[in-house]
Design an enzyme around this catalytic site. Structure first.
Site, short mmCIF file in Angstrom:
data_model
loop_
_atom_site.label_atom_id
_atom_site.label_comp_id
_atom_site.label_asym_id
_atom_site.label_seq_id
_atom_site.Cartn_x
_atom_site.Cartn_y
_atom_site.Cartn_z
N TYR A 1 0.82 -1.22 0.00
CA TYR A 1 0.00 0.00 0.00
C TYR A 1 0.85 1.27 0.00
O TYR A 1 0.62 2.17 -0.83
CB TYR A 1 -0.94 0.00 1.21
CG TYR A 1 -1.80 1.24 1.29
CD1 TYR A 1 -2.87 1.42 0.41
CD2 TYR A 1 -1.55 2.24 2.23
CE1 TYR A 1 -3.65 2.56 0.46
CE2 TYR A 1 -2.33 3.38 2.30
CZ TYR A 1 -3.39 3.53 1.41
OH TYR A 1 -4.16 4.67 1.46
N LYS B 1 1.21 4.40 -3.02
CA LYS B 1 0.92 5.84 -2.93
C LYS B 1 2.17 6.67 -3.27
O LYS B 1 2.04 7.77 -3.81
CB LYS B 1 0.38 6.18 -1.54
CG LYS B 1 -0.99 5.52 -1.23
CD LYS B 1 -2.09 5.90 -2.21
CE LYS B 1 -3.46 5.41 -1.75
NZ LYS B 1 -4.55 5.74 -2.69
#
Ligand code: NAP
Length: 241
Positions: free
Chosen positions: A164, A168
């Site tokens: 994750y 980003k």
């Protein structure tokens, strides 16, 4: 122009719940026609209904950001419905599995990484490129990519999530790449961090509301023409890369 709505249109991906729904409601409240991008028909219809009850001019658009065909069809659907697109908020995102150290880098299953990247990064490129020709026709096109301070290499906040957080970081980098390519145009592209917000994503483990998380995206979606390009912002201002 005939067939083109006078009101501005905004497409929000993953708008059926959470921060995306709050962004859709917020943009609807300030006069946008809102295209509710969502992959599940029932969840999409229910969200459109709730937005209309809240007074928003909303319509549903079938959109799974992991599918090229779906992104292309969504772009067509928006064009057919309102004839224009002024704002794209790339909000849809997933954490990937988080239990039992499954996102420790030393044991990371590459399929987990691929799945998270497919939604959080490739999905943004897919949807952006599908709608960019329509966006470019707007007088003041704005693109907002929903990022996270977990993707900040300077801050490295939150739990260790090796799929994750890098998704980003990559999204931030791609945001900067779009801003460079679009520097000579009226398209403003920026990344937003909503803060730690109570949604399904976080198991509602935060006092911060979806509306509070949505505010920075709405601000970046409505920047003036001389607003920032290729930046990363939260409520407090610039987030370090
Ligand atoms: P959420 O409540 O889990 O909502 C995520 C949304 O994305 C849902 O509408 C979901 O649709 C949609 N989505 C997931 N995969 C999709 C796909 N393949 N195609 C289309 N839609 C898809 O999460 P949230 O907290 O609102 O998060 C929204 C964004 O904010 C994400 O990008 C997240 O990374 C970012 N963010 C959140 C926080 C936080 O504290 N909550 C912090 C930093 C950043 P379904 O209902 O169909 O699954």
């Amino acid at each position: 122009m005939e067939g083109v709505n006078e009101k501005k249109t905004a497409l929000v991906t993953g708008a059926n719940k959470g921060i995306g729904f709050a962004i859709a409601r917020g943009l609807g409240a300030i006069g946008f026609t809102v295209a509710v991008g969502a992959r599940d028909t029932a969840r999409r219809d229910e969200a459109v209904e709730r937005l209309r009850l809240a007074g928003a001019d909303a319509f549903g658009v079938a959109l799974d950001v992991t599918s090229d065909d779906s992104a292309a069809a969504a772009a067509k659907a928006v064009e057919q419905q309102t004839g224009r697109l002024d704002v794209l908020v790339n909000n849809a995102g997933i954490s990937g599995p988080m239990d039992g150290g499954v996102q420790n880098p030393s044991t990371l299953d590459l399929d987990v990484l691929r799945t998270v990247l497919d939604t959080n990064v490739f999905g943004v490129v897919r949807v952006t490129n599908a709608v960019l020709p329509l966006l470019r026709r707007s007088d003041a096109p704005r693109i907002v990519n929903m990022s996270s301070n977990m993707g900040s290499l300077a801050l490295q906040t939150g739990p260790q999530l090796a799929a994750y957080a890098p998704s980003k970081s990559l999204l931030n980098s791609i945001t900067a790449q779009y801003a460079r390519e679009l520097a000579g145009t009226n398209v403003l592209v920026n990344a937003a961090c909503p803060g730690y917000v109570a949604t399904d994503f976080t198991g509602f483990a935060s006092p911060r509301t979806a509306d509070e998380g949505a505010a920075i995206a709405i601000r970046l979606a409505t920047l003036p023409d001389d607003g920032p390009r290729g930046g990363f912002f939260d409520d407090g201002g610039v987030v370090p890369w």
